[in-house]
Scaffold this motif. Structure first.
Motif, PDB file in Angstrom:
ATOM      1  N   LEU A 389       0.744  -1.123   0.057  1.00 22.10           N
ATOM      2  CA  LEU A 389      -0.017   0.084   0.118  1.00 22.10           C
ATOM      3  C   LEU A 389       0.937   1.242   0.019  1.00 22.10           C
ATOM      4  CD1 LEU A 389      -2.768  -1.104   2.654  1.00 22.10           C
ATOM      5  CD2 LEU A 389      -2.999  -0.903  -0.055  1.00 22.10           C
ATOM      6  N   VAL A 390       1.811   1.296   0.733  1.00 21.05           N
ATOM      7  CA  VAL A 390       2.854   2.607   0.928  1.00 21.05           C
ATOM      8  C   VAL A 390       3.537   2.478  -0.463  1.00 21.05           C
ATOM      9  CG1 VAL A 390       4.947   3.497   1.742  1.00 21.05           C
ATOM     10  CG2 VAL A 390       3.369   2.322   3.165  1.00 21.05           C
ATOM     11  N   HIS A 391       3.944   1.651  -1.440  1.00 29.62           N
ATOM     12  CA  HIS A 391       4.526   1.599  -2.416  1.00 29.62           C
ATOM     13  C   HIS A 391       3.645   2.218  -3.548  1.00 29.62           C
ATOM     14  CE1 HIS A 391       7.210   0.444  -5.856  1.00 29.62           C
ATOM     15  NE2 HIS A 391       6.164   0.351  -6.344  1.00 29.62           N
ATOM     16  N   ILE A 392       2.387   1.845  -3.563  1.00 25.55           N
ATOM     17  CA  ILE A 392       1.253   2.166  -4.441  1.00 25.55           C
ATOM     18  C   ILE A 392       0.915   3.617  -4.121  1.00 25.55           C
ATOM     19  CG2 ILE A 392      -1.291   2.096  -5.061  1.00 25.55           C
ATOM     20  CD1 ILE A 392      -1.024  -1.116  -4.422  1.00 25.55           C
ATOM     21  N   TRP A 420      10.560  -5.272   5.321  1.00 23.48           N
ATOM     22  CA  TRP A 420       9.716  -6.335   5.825  1.00 23.48           C
ATOM     23  C   TRP A 420      10.032  -7.066   6.725  1.00 23.48           C
ATOM     24  CZ3 TRP A 420       9.261 -11.243   2.114  1.00 23.48           C
ATOM     25  CH2 TRP A 420       7.720 -11.703   2.322  1.00 23.48           C
ATOM     26  N   VAL A 421      11.236  -7.786   6.718  1.00 21.35           N
ATOM     27  CA  VAL A 421      11.666  -8.933   7.463  1.00 21.35           C
ATOM     28  C   VAL A 421      11.943  -8.139   8.790  1.00 21.35           C
ATOM     29  CG1 VAL A 421      13.646 -10.417   8.116  1.00 21.35           C
ATOM     30  CG2 VAL A 421      13.024 -10.250   5.566  1.00 21.35           C
ATOM     31  N   GLY A 422      12.403  -7.111   9.011  1.00 19.35           N
ATOM     32  CA  GLY A 422      12.411  -6.461  10.485  1.00 19.35           C
ATOM     33  C   GLY A 422      11.082  -6.413  11.111  1.00 19.35           C
ATOM     34  N   ALA A 423      10.105  -5.719  10.205  1.00 21.47           N
ATOM     35  CA  ALA A 423       8.892  -5.670  10.759  1.00 21.47           C
ATOM     36  C   ALA A 423       8.086  -6.786  11.000  1.00 21.47           C
ATOM     37  CB  ALA A 423       7.873  -4.876   9.744  1.00 21.47           C
ATOM     38  N   LEU A 449       2.294  -0.670  11.044  1.00 16.35           N
ATOM     39  CA  LEU A 449       3.061   0.759  11.022  1.00 16.35           C
ATOM     40  C   LEU A 449       4.322   0.679  10.858  1.00 16.35           C
ATOM     41  CD1 LEU A 449       0.896   2.037  14.101  1.00 16.35           C
ATOM     42  CD2 LEU A 449       0.498   2.527  11.880  1.00 16.35           C
ATOM     43  N   VAL A 450       5.024  -0.265  11.571  1.00 20.66           N
ATOM     44  CA  VAL A 450       6.515  -0.419  11.374  1.00 20.66           C
ATOM     45  C   VAL A 450       7.106  -0.676  10.002  1.00 20.66           C
ATOM     46  CG1 VAL A 450       8.355  -1.637  11.986  1.00 20.66           C
ATOM     47  CG2 VAL A 450       7.062  -0.859  13.817  1.00 20.66           C
ATOM     48  N   ALA A 451       6.135  -1.906   9.437  1.00 23.32           N
ATOM     49  CA  ALA A 451       6.439  -2.094   8.014  1.00 23.32           C
ATOM     50  C   ALA A 451       6.182  -0.959   7.018  1.00 23.32           C
ATOM     51  CB  ALA A 451       5.696  -3.185   7.534  1.00 23.32           C
ATOM     52  N   GLY A 452       5.185  -0.363   7.075  1.00 27.93           N
ATOM     53  CA  GLY A 452       5.019   0.959   6.151  1.00 27.93           C
ATOM     54  C   GLY A 452       6.029   1.764   6.497  1.00 27.93           C
ATOM     55  N   GLY A 453       6.274   2.318   7.616  1.00 27.45           N
ATOM     56  CA  GLY A 453       7.046   3.375   7.978  1.00 27.45           C
ATOM     57  C   GLY A 453       8.430   2.946   7.488  1.00 27.45           C
ATOM     58  N   GLY A 454       8.968   1.522   7.762  1.00 24.02           N
ATOM     59  CA  GLY A 454      10.007   1.203   7.302  1.00 24.02           C
ATOM     60  C   GLY A 454      10.343   1.273   5.756  1.00 24.02           C
ATOM     61  N   TYR A 455       9.316   0.817   5.008  1.00 21.83           N
ATOM     62  CA  TYR A 455       9.411   0.984   3.916  1.00 21.83           C
ATOM     63  C   TYR A 455       9.416   2.281   3.056  1.00 21.83           C
ATOM     64  CZ  TYR A 455       8.846   0.226  -1.360  1.00 21.83           C
ATOM     65  OH  TYR A 455       8.741   0.021  -2.762  1.00 21.83           O
ATOM     66  N   TYR A 459      12.213   3.374   0.769  1.00 21.86           N
ATOM     67  CA  TYR A 459      12.063   3.962  -0.628  1.00 21.86           C
ATOM     68  C   TYR A 459      12.939   5.382  -0.793  1.00 21.86           C
ATOM     69  CZ  TYR A 459       8.851   5.712  -4.499  1.00 21.86           C
ATOM     70  OH  TYR A 459       8.607   6.192  -5.731  1.00 21.86           O
ATOM     71  N   ARG A 460      12.773   6.270   0.371  1.00 21.40           N
ATOM     72  CA  ARG A 460      13.482   7.596   0.108  1.00 21.40           C
ATOM     73  C   ARG A 460      14.899   7.166  -0.213  1.00 21.40           C
ATOM     74  NH1 ARG A 460       9.129  10.472  -1.262  1.00 21.40           N
ATOM     75  NH2 ARG A 460       7.628  10.687   0.381  1.00 21.40           N
ATOM     76  N   TRP A 461      15.402   6.092   0.597  1.00 18.95           N
ATOM     77  CA  TRP A 461      16.840   5.798   0.438  1.00 18.95           C
ATOM     78  C   TRP A 461      17.266   5.449  -0.902  1.00 18.95           C
ATOM     79  CZ3 TRP A 461      19.267   0.719   3.037  1.00 18.95           C
ATOM     80  CH2 TRP A 461      20.780   0.877   2.743  1.00 18.95           C
ATOM     81  N   ARG A 462      16.453   4.453  -1.416  1.00 18.83           N
ATOM     82  CA  ARG A 462      16.702   3.710  -2.760  1.00 18.83           C
ATOM     83  C   ARG A 462      15.672   3.436  -3.352  1.00 18.83           C
ATOM     84  NH1 ARG A 462      20.121  -1.385  -3.225  1.00 18.83           N
ATOM     85  NH2 ARG A 462      21.624  -0.243  -2.058  1.00 18.83           N
TER      86      ARG A 462
END
Length: 481
Positions: A389-392, A420-423, A449-455, A459-462
């Motif tokens: 959802l965050v990617h979309i 993904w794995v971390g969340a 929340l952690v998965a969405g925020g982490g992604y 995404y901003r990084w790469r």
């Protein structure tokens, strides 16, 4: 009205492709030429010409409405937190499922991607293999549950050994998925939906005639640490695998049908009937008969109410849902094995493999570990949904592009895989720890929340690479398989 396997065979039917003449930026992109050999679409961006009519796709998806699992979940929730709390949780679930699948179904129809292909961009080539494995494992577990219900019903009605009925349930389902008898199965699916609806009405009427209107529905226990309706909502978050199912189905839809599919096929209308109607019927009949919320209890309620017709409803409805379970399980297991081990075996081999795994699992105490396994896999699934959802959302303006899926242009892992794995690891730890019950209760929400925020940070990084969306350009399986 058409079964998913038949739809998929039509949508994934071979299309001739070849490489174009060398040119800037196009040397590795094959184009459709009628004289060239054919390749399947299973690892490709599905072209618009291969999409299926709205009612065919809709009726195939509505096979999932007939799963007995929805009755079991509702009854389990009601017995845990009470009927009123469960109803509130179901209403919130219908709303959120409808909204999320509206977004996912539209994106899948626009891009023509599968869960496995989108995961390549999100997590990298190797990282995406985990998504395929989790998808396959979860589909197998649901096939085990639904198949076990059929086996229990047959054993209760005819007697005999359960290991034999388990074998019968698995063996007769595999040809349906492999494609051997799809012609008659297609006709079967035409009358399955109204039959199941009639069965729901009949089981309520029969239970009322036999037992009367239940006077004591499950009530909420005293001293709940978390509001019961929120606990019920979290229970339904455990089956967010439906979002992955949606994605793989919805890519076969036509873009002009997005509104219809987003509302009726994959949206709130479907989930109202699937969760609310099935759930309320389940709570009613189980309360009327006084059975426990187990797979055996569900079977007893149908057989006690309707006799042989109850057996028929169970047999046909569970056969239909397991067609989808085995198909998606085998397809994703095939994708995992091909990506990790380089195995290019025919899909029927993976169909048999899934059947064998399901049979072995049926021989064990299914419910003793099934819910635990689904809870762990549910953590990975909810994290995947949040990331998707965050990617979309972050790529919502890229209307002429789709995620890059060619292997040589992607790394083995991407920063999104770490999110993904971390969340997911955090979600599993929160679920399993016993020191802080509130932390365990809120683990699904924390995972999202952690998965969405982490992604979003990844995404901003790469930013993941993209490729042009072109109706006449298809990617060769040699490049993306």
């Amino acid at each position: 009205m058409t079964d998913f396997t038949r739809l998929n065979a039509r949508a994934h039917s071979p299309a001739p492709v070849s490489r174009p003449s060398p040119g800037p930026g196009s040397a590795d992109i094959p184009r459709i030429l009628p004289q060239e050999p054919a390749v399947p679409y299973s690892n490709l961006v599905l072209p618009r010409s291969a999409r299926v009519p709205r009612w065919s796709l809709s009726m195939a998806w509505w096979a999932l409405f007939s799963a007995m699992f929805w009755i079991y979940v509702a009854v389990a929730s009601a017995q845990a937190v009470g009927t009123a709390n469960t109803v509130i949780g179901m209403v919130l679930t219908v709303a959120s499922y409808g909204l999320i699948n509206l977004v996912l179904s539209r994106y899948a129809a626009r891009t023509g991607l599968t869960v496995a292909l989108l995961s390549r961009t999100l997590f990298g080539v190797v990282g995406s293999a985990l998504a395929s494995l989790i998808f396959a494992a979860t589909a197998i577990y649901y096939a085990v549950f639904e198949g076990s219900i059929i086996a229990v019903a047959l054993q209760k009605f005819f007697g005999g050994e359960m290991l034999i009925w388990y074998a019968v349930v698995v063996v007769y389902a595999l040809p349906l998925v492999a494609g051997g008898v799809q012609n008659w199965l297609d006709k079967l699916n035409g009358w399955l939906l109204p039959l199941y609806v009639a069965g729901l009405v009949a089981v309520v009427v029969a239970a009322t005639v036999h037992r009367g209107v239940p006077t004591a529905l499950p009530a909420a226990p005293v001293g709940l640490a978390v509001p019961g309706w929120l606990t019920s909502y979290f229970i339904y978050m455990g089956v967010w695998i439906m979002m992955m199912y949606t994605f793989d189905y919805a890519r076969m839809g036509r873009e002009e049908d997005q509104r219809f599919h987003g509302t009726f096929t994959f949206g709130w209308v479907f989930y109202f009937f699937t969760f609310m109607v099935n759930g309320l019927v389940g709570i009613y009949i189980m309360s009327a008969w006084g059975y426990e919320g187990t797979e055996t209890g569900v079977v007893d309620a149908f057989l006690s109410s309707l006799g042989v017709f109850g057996l028929l409803v169970i047999l046909i409805s569970q056969t239909r849902i397991n067609t989808a379970n085995y198909f998606l399980a085998s397809s994703n297991l095939e994708a995992f094995a091909q990506r990790v081990f380089g195995l290019g075996l025919p899909r029927w081999v993976w169909v048999i493999a899934c059947g064998g795994i399901a049979y072995l699992l049926m021989l064990t105490d299914v419910l003793s570990y099934l819910l635990k396994a689904l809870a762990w896999q549910g953590v990975f699934v909810t994290a995947w949904v949040a990331i998707a959802l965050v990617h979309i959302f972050l790529t919502r303006r890229d209307r002429e592009e789709v995620p890059e899926i060619r292997r040589e242009r992607l790394g083995a892992f991407s920063p999104g895989a770490l999110a993904w794995v971390g969340a997911s690891a955090l979600g599993i730890l929160a679920t399993e720890q016993a020191a802080w019950p509130l932390v365990s209760q809120f683990a699904p929400l924390a995972t999202v929340l952690v998965a969405g925020g982490g992604y979003a940070a990844a995404y901003r990084w790469r930013r993941p690479p993209t490729m042009a969306l072109d109706e006449d350009i298809r990617l060769d399986a040699e490049l993306v398989g």
